[in-house]
Design a protein around this motif. Sequence first.
Motif, short mmCIF file in Angstrom:
data_model
loop_
_atom_site.label_atom_id
_atom_site.label_comp_id
_atom_site.label_asym_id
_atom_site.label_seq_id
_atom_site.Cartn_x
_atom_site.Cartn_y
_atom_site.Cartn_z
N ILE A 120 85.71 91.94 46.49
CA ILE A 120 86.59 92.14 47.65
C ILE A 120 87.50 90.93 47.86
N ALA A 121 86.89 89.73 47.77
CA ALA A 121 87.69 88.51 47.93
C ALA A 121 88.72 88.39 46.82
N SER A 122 88.36 88.78 45.60
CA SER A 122 89.28 88.67 44.48
C SER A 122 90.45 89.64 44.62
N ILE A 123 90.17 90.85 45.11
CA ILE A 123 91.25 91.80 45.32
C ILE A 123 92.24 91.27 46.37
N ALA A 124 91.67 90.71 47.45
CA ALA A 124 92.54 90.14 48.48
C ALA A 124 93.36 88.99 47.93
N LEU A 125 92.73 88.13 47.11
CA LEU A 125 93.46 87.01 46.53
C LEU A 125 94.52 87.50 45.55
N SER A 126 94.21 88.55 44.81
CA SER A 126 95.19 89.08 43.86
C SER A 126 96.40 89.65 44.59
N VAL A 127 96.12 90.32 45.72
CA VAL A 127 97.24 90.84 46.52
C VAL A 127 98.10 89.69 47.03
N LEU A 128 97.43 88.62 47.48
CA LEU A 128 98.18 87.46 47.94
C LEU A 128 98.94 86.79 46.80
N THR A 129 98.39 86.90 45.58
CA THR A 129 99.05 86.32 44.42
C THR A 129 100.38 87.03 44.13
N VAL A 130 100.45 88.30 44.48
CA VAL A 130 101.67 89.06 44.24
C VAL A 130 102.80 88.61 45.15
N LEU A 131 102.46 88.09 46.34
CA LEU A 131 103.49 87.77 47.32
C LEU A 131 104.49 86.70 46.86
N PRO A 132 104.05 85.55 46.30
CA PRO A 132 105.03 84.52 45.90
C PRO A 132 106.10 85.03 44.94
N PRO A 133 105.74 85.76 43.85
CA PRO A 133 106.83 86.26 42.99
C PRO A 133 107.79 87.20 43.72
N LEU A 134 107.24 88.08 44.58
CA LEU A 134 108.11 88.99 45.31
C LEU A 134 109.00 88.24 46.29
N ILE A 135 108.44 87.19 46.90
CA ILE A 135 109.23 86.38 47.83
C ILE A 135 110.33 85.63 47.09
N VAL A 136 110.02 85.11 45.89
CA VAL A 136 111.04 84.43 45.08
C VAL A 136 112.16 85.41 44.72
N MET A 137 111.74 86.63 44.33
CA MET A 137 112.74 87.64 44.00
C MET A 137 113.63 87.94 45.21
N THR A 138 113.04 88.01 46.39
CA THR A 138 113.81 88.28 47.60
C THR A 138 114.74 87.11 47.93
#
Length: 756
Positions: A189-207
């Motif tokens: 569960i913690a890893s899934i949450a961390l993986s979701v959070l890992t997705v945010l920086p690339p998407l934010i850079v793209m934005t």
Amino acid sequence: MGQPENRRDVSTKLAAVAGGSERSAKGGDGHHGPTETLPARIKAIQVAARFHGIELDTRDCREQTPNAAALAEWARRGGMWARAVRVNWSHLIKLQAPGPIVLLLKDGGAVLLIGSDADRNVVFLKSANDPEGAEARAIDELRLTNAWNGEVVLLRAARSLQVADAPFTLGWLATLVRIEAKPLRDIAIASIALSVLTVLPPLIVMTVVNKVLQFNSVPTLILLSAIVATAFLYETLLGHARRLIVNVVGARIDTKLNLHVFSRLLRLPLDYFEKHPAGETMYHLAQVYRIREFLTGKLLSTFLDLITLCVLLPVMFIVNSTLAWIVVVCSVLIVLIIIAFLPPLRKSYQRVVEAETMKSAAMSETVVGIKTVKALGLEPQREALWDERVANAGNARLAFGQLASWPQTLVTPLERTMVLGTMLFGAYLALNDTTGYMVGGLFAFMMLAQRVAQPLVNLARLVEDYEEVGAAVSEAASVLNQPLESAANSAGVRPDLFGDVSFNNLSFSYSGAKTPALDGVSFDVPAGTMFGIVGRSGSGKSTIARLLQGINRDYTGFLKVDGVDLKEINLRHLRQGMGIVLQDNFLFRGSIKDNIIAGRAGLTLADAMRAAQLAGAEEFVERMPHGFDTYVEEGSPNLSGGQRQRLAIARALIHNPSLLILDEATSALDPESEAIVSANLQRIAAGRTMIIVSHRLASLTDCDQILVLDQGKVVDVASHAVLLERCALYRQLWFQQNRPTENRGPRPIAIAPRLT
């Protein structure tokens, strides 16, 4: 409600209601006679154990009022699962157990918890003295808590065969990991949450690239900064929590693995250790370290990587499916390359294992026999052997390393393609993009690719790691999957041992031997007698001692101890009821007192002093600077052979065995030490059966009977005087060892050395 009763009154009333648990109970098994009393706590544990079909030996628990930990340890030594815990009333009334629960009272008593009724807020207690079928009494919280401080001993039968005695395989290791399903779920569960959070920086850079830089949107930048700060905070906290759980799971798996391995090692029969070099055994068991590293390191990290991939790969396809397919194709090629090299790598690694085993055996043999090496000046020969073994191991490792480098060589370009290749191809796509959003997507994809590339490679290499761990499991299993003494240790009857021994037409052959070590042997040793065994070398003297210890059980005929077939007796009970002194005894590192007590529960310095006095060791121990606290180094270089032997006899006598076996115990002693030990034999033999195996007939003259063996057969059994008259072999051996000096003739004149 009136004034509360004082603690002693409540305890007394509770004991009366529970059936008199505070009184000592009559007991007639183990060390106690039929009229002796057992302490209430010991009796309660014994009754609870009988519920599970296990008979505990009361001699293993000598304290009058043992605490919860001592009681649990006693039950575990008897082959049960036991745990001492402290609970309150709310937990007690909810406890579910497969049998009686032992509650320890404040005044040293104990009662058995049979059941509970949460609706009535009562528990049902019985005394250990209650007859079978007696009704349990209901006790409420007030009355119990005034006499009970929360100590509880939980008991049940030992772990099932599938868990405790299952073969050491990868399947068993998988079961070990599955036991930790709950914390692994939390990690997931913690890893899934961390993986979701890992997705945010690339998407934010793209934005940022596509929106903020292109349209100069400061509010969007502020919003994205707040999101990034919040994500970083959550990622930090979740990462810390996950690392803690991973450490706990790793430590628990590591502990269970080590406990299981050492438990199985101790349960291996002595035959195994006699047939396999110590160095070989130690090297194979050392592979458990690699297994442990795999389970607590690579396997857990790959499990986390897999969760990351499950989250990030779909996002990569959303960002740019063309570049994502490049990453997937490269990963598949890496897997295929590794799989193709596995068979030759496996064969090459097996040669490394064989060479390392031989090298380790040479090292261990040299260390164990260092006294002989030094005495005979064998250092050059041992060094030459070591050089040869090191060279073989080095060549095997070199060949394995050269072969293993090829997969890495072929995989490296693919790894670089996953990162740099996708970047270059993405740049080409961005040049031809007319929307203007490809640049931000390329930045986002590159960040995701860096997060995904290494887990993909690690996942592919897990196949290689799995093969290496499989080889390590096979090596450890070659030791741990040997037939165990477990069935004889945990099962079997536990009769009172008085020392009556009977051999009836017994024959026994060692594995691979062409002639039997014992052939149709029959004799009786009445309880309380001193019995000697003599014969030429190889006649079967020590074999009889081995059979009595239960080391070898594959004999034909009958061997009975106190009328019970030895094969039916619990091995631990048998060995705890006898004392063994060998020709060469091992003393552990530690004080003299610790060596005599040897970790047996309930024994004190006074017991060690009594045993030392009986063995004739007290006089030299007291002369030492620190007495019984004198430290014995490895190999006991600070003790003479006679002193070591007397300490070994004291260690054998510490628990007052009913049967004492001296197997060539005086053959290696100097005349003075032998005289001291022999002078104490009558005192040592008082009240017990003593079997003395010796090739020195002078030490057997006081025996009630002496058994004469020759080539595994009984020649005669009688006293010393009778044997001298009627047994030609005994008479021959006697006169060989005690030939009168006046009949020896003139001594040859030695030729004087000439000096040149």
